[in-house]
Write a protein that holds these residues in place. Sequence first.
Motif, PDB file in Angstrom:
ATOM      1  N   GLN A 199      46.206  38.782  51.417  1.00 13.48           N
ATOM      2  CA  GLN A 199      47.931  38.707  50.863  1.00 13.48           C
ATOM      3  C   GLN A 199      46.914  38.094  48.984  1.00 13.48           C
ATOM      4  O   GLN A 199      46.839  37.460  48.749  1.00 13.48           O
ATOM      5  CB  GLN A 199      49.178  38.102  50.370  1.00 13.48           C
ATOM      6  CG  GLN A 199      49.563  38.727  52.140  1.00 13.48           C
ATOM      7  CD  GLN A 199      50.745  37.878  51.795  1.00 13.48           C
ATOM      8  OE1 GLN A 199      51.202  36.758  52.435  1.00 13.48           O
ATOM      9  NE2 GLN A 199      51.453  38.358  52.271  1.00 13.48           N
ATOM     10  N   ASP A 200      47.832  38.844  47.909  1.00 12.07           N
ATOM     11  CA  ASP A 200      47.402  37.524  46.895  1.00 12.07           C
ATOM     12  C   ASP A 200      48.343  36.358  46.408  1.00 12.07           C
ATOM     13  O   ASP A 200      48.938  36.138  47.211  1.00 12.07           O
ATOM     14  CB  ASP A 200      48.037  38.777  45.440  1.00 12.07           C
ATOM     15  CG  ASP A 200      47.082  39.959  45.533  1.00 12.07           C
ATOM     16  OD1 ASP A 200      45.690  40.090  45.239  1.00 12.07           O
ATOM     17  OD2 ASP A 200      47.586  40.511  44.569  1.00 12.07           O
ATOM     18  N   TYR A 201      48.277  36.255  45.993  1.00 12.65           N
ATOM     19  CA  TYR A 201      48.443  34.226  45.729  1.00 12.65           C
ATOM     20  C   TYR A 201      48.249  33.998  44.417  1.00 12.65           C
ATOM     21  O   TYR A 201      47.428  34.105  43.596  1.00 12.65           O
ATOM     22  CB  TYR A 201      47.440  33.317  46.193  1.00 12.65           C
ATOM     23  CG  TYR A 201      47.790  32.093  46.561  1.00 12.65           C
ATOM     24  CD1 TYR A 201      48.316  31.816  46.679  1.00 12.65           C
ATOM     25  CD2 TYR A 201      46.254  31.449  45.482  1.00 12.65           C
ATOM     26  CE1 TYR A 201      48.517  30.350  46.798  1.00 12.65           C
ATOM     27  CE2 TYR A 201      46.436  29.538  45.584  1.00 12.65           C
ATOM     28  CZ  TYR A 201      47.218  28.981  45.934  1.00 12.65           C
ATOM     29  OH  TYR A 201      47.699  27.767  45.433  1.00 12.65           O
ATOM     30  N   SER A 202      49.591  33.422  43.546  1.00 16.61           N
ATOM     31  CA  SER A 202      49.647  32.866  42.823  1.00 16.61           C
ATOM     32  C   SER A 202      50.796  31.712  43.058  1.00 16.61           C
ATOM     33  O   SER A 202      50.889  30.725  43.850  1.00 16.61           O
ATOM     34  CB  SER A 202      50.190  33.702  41.498  1.00 16.61           C
ATOM     35  OG  SER A 202      51.613  33.600  41.608  1.00 16.61           O
TER      36      SER A 202
ATOM     37  N   TYR B  98      53.090  34.131  47.793  1.00 19.13           N
ATOM     38  CA  TYR B  98      51.896  35.205  48.246  1.00 19.13           C
ATOM     39  C   TYR B  98      53.185  36.887  48.166  1.00 19.13           C
ATOM     40  O   TYR B  98      53.906  37.201  48.172  1.00 19.13           O
ATOM     41  CB  TYR B  98      52.099  35.375  49.711  1.00 19.13           C
ATOM     42  CG  TYR B  98      51.582  33.756  49.503  1.00 19.13           C
ATOM     43  CD1 TYR B  98      52.595  32.705  49.216  1.00 19.13           C
ATOM     44  CD2 TYR B  98      50.093  33.658  49.660  1.00 19.13           C
ATOM     45  CE1 TYR B  98      51.550  31.573  49.721  1.00 19.13           C
ATOM     46  CE2 TYR B  98      49.566  31.932  50.190  1.00 19.13           C
ATOM     47  CZ  TYR B  98      50.527  30.886  49.732  1.00 19.13           C
ATOM     48  OH  TYR B  98      49.914  30.055  49.683  1.00 19.13           O
TER      49      TYR B  98
ATOM     50  N   PRO C 134      48.463  42.923  48.924  1.00 17.64           N
ATOM     51  CA  PRO C 134      47.300  42.921  47.482  1.00 17.64           C
ATOM     52  C   PRO C 134      47.464  43.413  46.867  1.00 17.64           C
ATOM     53  O   PRO C 134      47.327  45.249  46.586  1.00 17.64           O
ATOM     54  CB  PRO C 134      46.380  43.073  48.992  1.00 17.64           C
ATOM     55  CG  PRO C 134      47.085  42.822  50.469  1.00 17.64           C
ATOM     56  CD  PRO C 134      48.393  43.139  49.564  1.00 17.64           C
TER      57      PRO C 134
ATOM     58  N   HIS D 236      48.273  41.988  41.427  1.00 17.60           N
ATOM     59  CA  HIS D 236      48.118  41.620  40.350  1.00 17.60           C
ATOM     60  C   HIS D 236      46.951  42.071  39.460  1.00 17.60           C
ATOM     61  O   HIS D 236      45.513  42.222  40.837  1.00 17.60           O
ATOM     62  CB  HIS D 236      48.448  40.337  39.906  1.00 17.60           C
ATOM     63  CG  HIS D 236      47.375  39.397  40.563  1.00 17.60           C
ATOM     64  ND1 HIS D 236      46.362  39.068  40.206  1.00 17.60           N
ATOM     65  CD2 HIS D 236      47.855  38.793  41.751  1.00 17.60           C
ATOM     66  CE1 HIS D 236      45.522  37.651  40.991  1.00 17.60           C
ATOM     67  NE2 HIS D 236      46.824  38.191  41.746  1.00 17.60           N
TER      68      HIS D 236
ATOM     69  N   SER E  98      43.736  40.643  41.345  1.00 17.69           N
ATOM     70  CA  SER E  98      43.634  40.414  42.173  1.00 17.69           C
ATOM     71  C   SER E  98      41.781  41.304  43.128  1.00 17.69           C
ATOM     72  O   SER E  98      41.613  42.195  42.314  1.00 17.69           O
ATOM     73  CB  SER E  98      44.474  41.347  43.491  1.00 17.69           C
ATOM     74  OG  SER E  98      44.437  40.768  45.015  1.00 17.69           O
TER      75      SER E  98
ATOM     76  N   ALA F 246      41.594  41.291  46.370  1.00 17.90           N
ATOM     77  CA  ALA F 246      41.770  41.808  47.597  1.00 17.90           C
ATOM     78  C   ALA F 246      41.474  43.128  48.085  1.00 17.90           C
ATOM     79  O   ALA F 246      41.107  43.652  49.025  1.00 17.90           O
ATOM     80  CB  ALA F 246      43.628  41.997  47.710  1.00 17.90           C
TER      81      ALA F 246
ATOM     82  N   TYR G 262      38.437  36.152  39.679  1.00 19.81           N
ATOM     83  CA  TYR G 262      39.243  37.398  40.364  1.00 19.81           C
ATOM     84  C   TYR G 262      39.359  36.461  42.024  1.00 19.81           C
ATOM     85  O   TYR G 262      38.776  35.932  42.127  1.00 19.81           O
ATOM     86  CB  TYR G 262      38.816  39.192  40.011  1.00 19.81           C
ATOM     87  CG  TYR G 262      38.635  39.493  39.534  1.00 19.81           C
ATOM     88  CD1 TYR G 262      40.000  40.400  39.300  1.00 19.81           C
ATOM     89  CD2 TYR G 262      37.917  38.975  38.363  1.00 19.81           C
ATOM     90  CE1 TYR G 262      39.615  40.892  38.037  1.00 19.81           C
ATOM     91  CE2 TYR G 262      37.631  39.204  37.704  1.00 19.81           C
ATOM     92  CZ  TYR G 262      38.644  40.344  36.757  1.00 19.81           C
ATOM     93  OH  TYR G 262      38.394  41.233  35.775  1.00 19.81           O
TER      94      TYR G 262
ATOM     95  N   SER H  63      42.353  36.163  45.665  1.00 22.08           N
ATOM     96  CA  SER H  63      43.098  37.113  46.608  1.00 22.08           C
ATOM     97  C   SER H  63      43.194  35.254  47.962  1.00 22.08           C
ATOM     98  O   SER H  63      42.162  34.569  47.800  1.00 22.08           O
ATOM     99  CB  SER H  63      43.015  38.066  46.913  1.00 22.08           C
ATOM    100  OG  SER H  63      41.858  38.447  48.112  1.00 22.08           O
TER     101      SER H  63
END
Length: 265
Positions: free
Chosen positions: A64-67, A76, A79, A82, A85, A87, A123, A125
Motif C-alpha cells: 500500500q501507499d502511505y502518508s 493508506y 499502490p 501518488h 510511491s 510500490a 520514494y 511505500s
Amino acid sequence: MMKTIKIFLLIMILIFLPFSLYAGVAVLGNLSYKYVASKGETYTTVFKVFNTGENDQEVKIYLQDYSFNYDGVSFYSEPGSHNRSNAKWIQYNPKTLILKGKETQNIQFEVSVPIGDSLVGTYWSVLMVEGINPLDPTVKGQLIINESIRYAVQIITSIGKTGKGELEFQNPGVVSEGEKKFFNFILLNTGERYISPEVSIELFDDSSGLSVKSLKAKQQRIYPGTSTKWSFPLESIPQKKTYKAVIVADGSGEDVFGMEYTIIL
C-alpha cells in the motif's frame, strides 16, 4: 480511493455473551528499510514474521501507499496512488503463508529502481503484514471479538544524492492544556527528499538576552508532502514575561532550518 485506517484494527461483532479473543503474527526486527540507490539498481531484503500463538496462523502480505499529517493521522491507499510511491518497483514473496504455532518464516522483497531521468529525491511505500483470523461459524450465542493486527513495513528509496528536504514552519504558538502551557508548531516538508531533523528550541529572556531554557525533541521522519507536529513544554519558566524562541531543525549537512518567534507568557 484514499482511506484512513489504524494499524490496530478491532472488529467487534456483538451477539450475546461471553467472548473469544484471537491474536497471532508479529514482525521481528525493523519496521523500516532505508536505501540510497542509483537509477537502474536492484536490491533485495529479507525480514521475519513470527506466530506468537500456539495454533496455525494465516498471514496476508500486500503493498500500500502511505502518508500522514501533523494530526497523527495515517493514510493508506492503493499502490501507485501518488507520484512518490515506489510500490510499482517492488516484488515480494510470499503473498500469503501459514505459520505453525511459534514458527518464524522469511518474507523477501526486491526493489528494482527504474532508469527514468525524472527520478529525484525519495520514494516510499509499505508492505502490510496482517494476521487473518476468520470467524468460527460453529460459535453461536457469544460475543466474538476478532482482533486483526497489521504491521506496516516501510520501504524507502532515495535516488543517490538527488533532491533536498525543505522544511516550512507553520502555525507556531503557545497553547494551554489544563494548567500546563506548550509551544507548538508544524513542520511541512515541501521538498523532494525525506528528512529526519533534530529539532531544538532555546528560549531567551527578551529583556536581558539570557538563555532561560533549552529543549530537544525526538527525531521524526518527514516525507515530501507530509507534516509533523512538535510540542515543547513551557514548565518552570517565569510567567508574565516576554521571551524570544529560537527554533532549529537540523537535518544534517546543509539541511538546517530555523525560525525565531516571540513568546509572551
